[in-house]
Every structure is written in structure tokens, then in C-alpha cells.
Design a protein around this motif. Sequence first.
Motif, PDB file in Angstrom:
ATOM      1  N   ALA A 112       0.847  -1.191   0.000  1.00 54.95           N
ATOM      2  CA  ALA A 112       0.000   0.000   0.000  1.00 54.95           C
ATOM      3  C   ALA A 112       0.880   1.236   0.000  1.00 54.95           C
ATOM      4  CB  ALA A 112      -0.912  -0.001   1.220  1.00 54.95           C
ATOM      5  N   SER A 113       0.672   2.104  -0.941  1.00 52.99           N
ATOM      6  CA  SER A 113       1.456   3.331  -1.050  1.00 52.99           C
ATOM      7  C   SER A 113       1.032   4.346   0.002  1.00 52.99           C
ATOM      8  CB  SER A 113       1.265   3.953  -2.430  1.00 52.99           C
ATOM      9  OG  SER A 113       1.827   5.246  -2.463  1.00 52.99           O
TER      10      SER A 113
ATOM     11  N   PRO B 112       0.978   8.668  -2.897  1.00 51.99           N
ATOM     12  CA  PRO B 112       0.373   8.518  -4.216  1.00 51.99           C
ATOM     13  C   PRO B 112       0.876   9.522  -5.246  1.00 51.99           C
ATOM     14  CG  PRO B 112      -1.213   9.400  -2.658  1.00 51.99           C
ATOM     15  CD  PRO B 112      -0.001   8.993  -1.870  1.00 51.99           C
TER      16      PRO B 112
ATOM     17  N   VAL C  82      -1.410  -1.041  -4.152  1.00 50.51           N
ATOM     18  CA  VAL C  82      -2.597  -0.219  -3.961  1.00 50.51           C
ATOM     19  C   VAL C  82      -2.166   1.220  -3.767  1.00 50.51           C
ATOM     20  CG1 VAL C  82      -4.638   0.172  -2.534  1.00 50.51           C
ATOM     21  CG2 VAL C  82      -3.768  -2.143  -2.833  1.00 50.51           C
ATOM     22  N   THR C  83      -2.771   2.119  -4.510  1.00 49.48           N
ATOM     23  CA  THR C  83      -2.508   3.542  -4.361  1.00 49.48           C
ATOM     24  C   THR C  83      -3.817   4.279  -4.624  1.00 49.48           C
ATOM     25  OG1 THR C  83      -1.020   5.355  -4.977  1.00 49.48           O
ATOM     26  CG2 THR C  83      -1.768   3.917  -6.766  1.00 49.48           C
ATOM     27  N   GLY C  84      -3.823   5.558  -4.355  1.00 48.56           N
ATOM     28  CA  GLY C  84      -5.022   6.356  -4.589  1.00 48.56           C
ATOM     29  C   GLY C  84      -4.651   7.825  -4.650  1.00 48.56           C
TER      30      GLY C  84
ATOM     31  N   MET D  49      -6.218   7.059   0.379  1.00 50.76           N
ATOM     32  CA  MET D  49      -5.702   5.931   1.159  1.00 50.76           C
ATOM     33  C   MET D  49      -5.789   6.178   2.663  1.00 50.76           C
ATOM     34  SD  MET D  49      -4.627   3.583  -0.989  1.00 50.76           S
ATOM     35  CE  MET D  49      -3.504   2.601  -0.033  1.00 50.76           C
TER      36      MET D  49
ATOM     37  N   TRP E   8      -8.142   4.118   5.162  1.00 45.27           N
ATOM     38  CA  TRP E   8      -7.701   2.725   5.310  1.00 45.27           C
ATOM     39  C   TRP E   8      -6.430   2.655   6.137  1.00 45.27           C
ATOM     40  CZ3 TRP E   8      -3.799  -0.394   2.703  1.00 45.27           C
ATOM     41  CH2 TRP E   8      -3.983  -1.759   2.899  1.00 45.27           C
ATOM     42  N   LEU E   9      -5.471   3.536   5.860  1.00 43.49           N
ATOM     43  CA  LEU E   9      -4.226   3.564   6.630  1.00 43.49           C
ATOM     44  C   LEU E   9      -4.507   3.907   8.088  1.00 43.49           C
ATOM     45  CD1 LEU E   9      -1.939   5.368   4.030  1.00 43.49           C
ATOM     46  CD2 LEU E   9      -1.892   2.938   4.642  1.00 43.49           C
TER      47      LEU E   9
END
Length: 95
Positions: A3-4, A7, A29-31, A36, A39-40
Motif C-alpha cells: 500500500a502506497s 500517491p 494499492v494507491t489512490g 488511502m 484505510w491507513l
Amino acid sequence: MLASVDPARDTPERLAAYLANFDDSFVGVTGRGGAMLPWLDALGVTVMREELAGEHYNMVHNPQVFVLNSEANVVAIMSSAEEPNVVATDYARIE
């Protein structure tokens, strides 16, 4: 899954190039923007942008590795300071 936390720099193309160094089952996964962050935050990952000289910066974040199951539930949290053999043994115990 990787997970990034950056982004702006971690485009899907850059993640794909990086993940090519790992098993084909790894997913990146990035956004955009703060997509993100919820979720983080739910995982307890803290992220801070550290400004450096010029236009450079580092992203500072927790050093832990979060192991999630297929439903995206945390099943283990491993310290990146662990010896590789300890991590491998602990990972093998996860069901």
C-alpha cells in the motif's frame, strides 16, 4: 499487497515496476490525494511528509508489516526490525 503512502510519486506504473521484483501474487494499492488515509488510519499507520532541501521530501511511516487475510482483516503485525528467520517462522504460523 503493498500500500502506497505517497500517491503523488507512487503511480500505478511505478508500483507495477517495483512489484515485478516480488511474487506475482503481490498487489499494489494507491489512490489520489487522501484516498488511502481512511484505510491507513484504520490500520494504525501514521504518515508524515518530511520536507527536505529544494523540492525533495521523504514520507515517514510506521516500520511494521501488516499481514491481512483475504477479507482485509489484520491477522498479524510484524516489526521490520525482526530477523528474517523470525519473520519467516512467524509468517508460516499464520492460518
